[in-house]
Write a protein that holds these residues in place. Structure first.
Motif, PDB file in Angstrom:
ATOM      1  N   PHE A   1      36.409  45.855  38.305  1.00 23.35           N
ATOM      2  CA  PHE A   1      37.095  44.875  39.525  1.00 23.35           C
ATOM      3  C   PHE A   1      36.056  44.615  40.451  1.00 23.35           C
ATOM      4  O   PHE A   1      36.455  43.698  41.390  1.00 23.35           O
ATOM      5  CB  PHE A   1      38.405  45.626  39.768  1.00 23.35           C
TER       6      PHE A   1
ATOM      7  N   ALA B   1      34.217  41.386  39.534  1.00 22.21           N
ATOM      8  CA  ALA B   1      35.089  40.422  38.931  1.00 22.21           C
ATOM      9  C   ALA B   1      35.218  39.197  39.832  1.00 22.21           C
ATOM     10  O   ALA B   1      35.645  39.563  41.003  1.00 22.21           O
ATOM     11  CB  ALA B   1      36.314  40.859  38.399  1.00 22.21           C
TER      12      ALA B   1
ATOM     13  N   ARG C   1      31.573  28.125  42.667  1.00 16.51           N
ATOM     14  CA  ARG C   1      32.387  27.368  43.901  1.00 16.51           C
ATOM     15  C   ARG C   1      31.345  26.976  44.652  1.00 16.51           C
ATOM     16  O   ARG C   1      31.231  25.880  45.289  1.00 16.51           O
ATOM     17  CB  ARG C   1      33.192  28.482  44.475  1.00 16.51           C
TER      18      ARG C   1
ATOM     19  N   LYS D   1      38.463  23.774  45.250  1.00 14.65           N
ATOM     20  CA  LYS D   1      39.669  24.782  45.146  1.00 14.65           C
ATOM     21  C   LYS D   1      40.228  24.854  43.815  1.00 14.65           C
ATOM     22  O   LYS D   1      40.425  26.020  43.344  1.00 14.65           O
ATOM     23  CB  LYS D   1      40.682  24.330  46.280  1.00 14.65           C
TER      24      LYS D   1
ATOM     25  N   SER E   1      38.192  26.447  41.374  1.00 19.35           N
ATOM     26  CA  SER E   1      37.911  28.103  41.621  1.00 19.35           C
ATOM     27  C   SER E   1      38.876  28.603  41.164  1.00 19.35           C
ATOM     28  O   SER E   1      38.932  29.723  40.686  1.00 19.35           O
ATOM     29  CB  SER E   1      37.717  28.184  43.121  1.00 19.35           C
ATOM     30  N   ILE E   2      40.409  28.226  41.501  1.00 19.10           N
ATOM     31  CA  ILE E   2      41.425  28.841  40.994  1.00 19.10           C
ATOM     32  C   ILE E   2      41.478  28.857  39.625  1.00 19.10           C
ATOM     33  O   ILE E   2      41.662  30.109  38.825  1.00 19.10           O
ATOM     34  CB  ILE E   2      42.662  28.316  41.582  1.00 19.10           C
TER      35      ILE E   2
ATOM     36  N   TYR F   1      38.335  31.359  38.266  1.00 17.04           N
ATOM     37  CA  TYR F   1      38.827  32.689  38.599  1.00 17.04           C
ATOM     38  C   TYR F   1      39.876  33.531  37.794  1.00 17.04           C
ATOM     39  O   TYR F   1      39.693  34.588  37.426  1.00 17.04           O
ATOM     40  CB  TYR F   1      39.012  32.830  40.163  1.00 17.04           C
TER      41      TYR F   1
ATOM     42  N   MET G   1      46.246  46.693  40.990  1.00 10.80           N
ATOM     43  CA  MET G   1      44.930  46.081  41.538  1.00 10.80           C
ATOM     44  C   MET G   1      45.397  44.517  42.018  1.00 10.80           C
ATOM     45  O   MET G   1      44.578  43.791  42.257  1.00 10.80           O
ATOM     46  CB  MET G   1      44.092  45.638  40.299  1.00 10.80           C
TER      47      MET G   1
ATOM     48  N   PHE H   1      46.932  42.045  40.040  1.00  7.91           N
ATOM     49  CA  PHE H   1      47.010  41.095  39.100  1.00  7.91           C
ATOM     50  C   PHE H   1      48.155  41.482  37.981  1.00  7.91           C
ATOM     51  O   PHE H   1      48.898  42.523  38.426  1.00  7.91           O
ATOM     52  CB  PHE H   1      45.719  40.872  38.302  1.00  7.91           C
TER      53      PHE H   1
ATOM     54  N   GLN I   1      39.186  42.093  45.342  1.00  8.62           N
ATOM     55  CA  GLN I   1      39.739  40.889  44.875  1.00  8.62           C
ATOM     56  C   GLN I   1      40.631  40.231  45.727  1.00  8.62           C
ATOM     57  O   GLN I   1      40.960  39.038  45.897  1.00  8.62           O
ATOM     58  CB  GLN I   1      40.496  41.199  43.445  1.00  8.62           C
TER      59      GLN I   1
ATOM     60  N   ARG J   1      38.321  38.237  47.360  1.00 11.10           N
ATOM     61  CA  ARG J   1      37.857  36.908  46.257  1.00 11.10           C
ATOM     62  C   ARG J   1      38.599  35.741  46.241  1.00 11.10           C
ATOM     63  O   ARG J   1      38.690  34.798  46.038  1.00 11.10           O
ATOM     64  CB  ARG J   1      37.766  37.592  45.089  1.00 11.10           C
ATOM     65  N   THR J   2      40.232  36.502  46.386  1.00  8.88           N
ATOM     66  CA  THR J   2      41.261  35.481  46.364  1.00  8.88           C
ATOM     67  C   THR J   2      41.365  34.547  47.515  1.00  8.88           C
ATOM     68  O   THR J   2      41.577  33.225  47.292  1.00  8.88           O
ATOM     69  CB  THR J   2      42.525  36.010  46.074  1.00  8.88           C
TER      70      THR J   2
ATOM     71  N   GLU K   1      38.594  33.560  49.387  1.00 12.39           N
ATOM     72  CA  GLU K   1      37.551  32.802  49.038  1.00 12.39           C
ATOM     73  C   GLU K   1      38.046  31.701  48.236  1.00 12.39           C
ATOM     74  O   GLU K   1      37.939  30.330  48.582  1.00 12.39           O
ATOM     75  CB  GLU K   1      36.442  33.523  48.558  1.00 12.39           C
ATOM     76  N   MET K   2      38.682  32.086  47.004  1.00 10.62           N
ATOM     77  CA  MET K   2      38.976  30.662  46.075  1.00 10.62           C
ATOM     78  C   MET K   2      39.940  29.866  46.647  1.00 10.62           C
ATOM     79  O   MET K   2      40.006  28.692  46.324  1.00 10.62           O
ATOM     80  CB  MET K   2      39.575  31.408  44.946  1.00 10.62           C
ATOM     81  N   MET K   3      40.828  30.416  47.536  1.00  7.45           N
ATOM     82  CA  MET K   3      42.209  29.707  48.205  1.00  7.45           C
ATOM     83  C   MET K   3      41.813  29.164  49.186  1.00  7.45           C
ATOM     84  O   MET K   3      42.697  28.467  49.913  1.00  7.45           O
ATOM     85  CB  MET K   3      43.275  30.476  48.313  1.00  7.45           C
ATOM     86  N   ASP K   4      40.291  29.003  49.883  1.00  6.72           N
ATOM     87  CA  ASP K   4      40.084  28.552  51.276  1.00  6.72           C
ATOM     88  C   ASP K   4      41.128  29.268  52.403  1.00  6.72           C
ATOM     89  O   ASP K   4      41.294  28.608  53.282  1.00  6.72           O
ATOM     90  CB  ASP K   4      40.114  27.132  51.231  1.00  6.72           C
TER      91      ASP K   4
ATOM     92  N   LYS L   1      31.770  35.526  53.841  1.00  7.50           N
ATOM     93  CA  LYS L   1      32.287  34.318  53.446  1.00  7.50           C
ATOM     94  C   LYS L   1      32.990  33.535  54.508  1.00  7.50           C
ATOM     95  O   LYS L   1      33.867  32.910  54.512  1.00  7.50           O
ATOM     96  CB  LYS L   1      33.156  34.710  52.191  1.00  7.50           C
TER      97      LYS L   1
END
Lengths: 141, 122
Positions: free
Chosen positions: A16, A19, A27, A41, A44-45, A48, A104, A106, B62, B65-66, B68-71, B94
């Motif tokens: 993790f 990951a 990105r 975006k 990326s989503i 990911y 975690m 998710f 994470q 990370r989330t 980052e991906m979502m701006d 970031k």
């Protein structure tokens, strides 16, 4: 940006900490070549979530990415247990992730629907005990 | 007693929820327009507003990370939880602002809502 960019990544199992590294890298590439922020975006989503799925469910796997001037194609494959009922797995809120994964952050059962929502083309090939391959295409225009 | 919906800068947010700002060298001109409170990151990724803030009780890489991906521009850790040093480093790299407050998630969200930051679906 007429040339094709090709990248390959290894997605380690159950790690993790790193990951999302592959998605983060892709990105960056998309931003550098000037792809519109909303497309970056969405891509990326989608990537990911697919990467996290490979970590959680697939015992890790590989990501293959091809970028040309019009689109990005992301192929994420694992040799994990496969998805027994894909239609059910696509339903929002449905999850087979154990509590350890939910702790975690998710396993909300939103992964596949988030991938679908953010892809222009999504194809999933899966077979029980053989693994899953997710093909994601996002167009830049 | 409720403020109209409005943009808010990081120092004002920190003041309202009595938060400590954990990352260095943040951009004080960043304007936050909307927020999302969740401990499940895929629920965050189903949220699509821009200039957003994430409130969470989850501590792991994470989350960054989330964001980052979502701006997502800033993350607030509620219930007295503090981000790990590795998370702070990652966020600084970031350009994401991290804050920590002792208020529970519901109360921290409520205080910001009352002061003008709203969410999706309104």
């Amino acid at each position: 940006m007429s040339s094709v960019v090709v990248r390959d990544y290894i997605i380690p199992a159950n790690d993790f900490t790193i990951a999302g590294d592959a998605s983060s890298n892709v990105r960056k590439i998309l931003s550098q070549i000037g792809v519109a922020p909303d497309i970056v975006k969405r891509t990326s989503i989608a990537m990911y979530e697919a990467e996290i799925n490979a970590v959680i469910h697939g015992n890790g796997g590989q990501a293959h990415v091809e970028i040309d001037e019009n689109k990005i194609v992301i192929i994420i494959s694992d040799q994990g247990p496969g998805i027994a009922d894909l239609e059910l797995a696509m339903q929002e809120g449905y999850s087979t992730a154990p509590d350890s994964i939910r702790e975690m952050g998710f396993g909300a059962g939103m992964g596949l629907s988030n991938i679908k929502k953010n892809s222009d083309i999504l194809e999933i090939k899966t077979a029980v005990n053989e693994g899953t391959t997710v093909y994601i295409t996002v167009f830049f225009k | 007693m409720y403020s109209e919906r409005r943009n808010m800068k990081i120092p004002e947010i920190a003041e309202i929820i009595k938060a400590e700002i954990c990352t260095k060298n943040y951009d004080p001109t960043i304007e936050i327009y909307s927020a999302c409170s969740a401990d499940l990151m895929s629920d965050v990724m189903a949220f699509s507003k821009s200039n957003a803030l994430l409130l969470t009780g989850l501590i792991n890489p994470q989350v960054i990370r989330t964001a980052e991906m979502m701006d997502i521009k800033a993350v607030i850790f509620a219930r007295g939880k503090k981000p790990l040093e590795s998370m702070i480093e990652m966020a600084e790299e970031k350009g994401i602002v991290l804050m920590a407050t002792d208020y529970p998630l519901f109360v921290a969200s409520g205080k910001l809502y009352k002061n003008g930051i709203h969410g999706r679906g309104e």
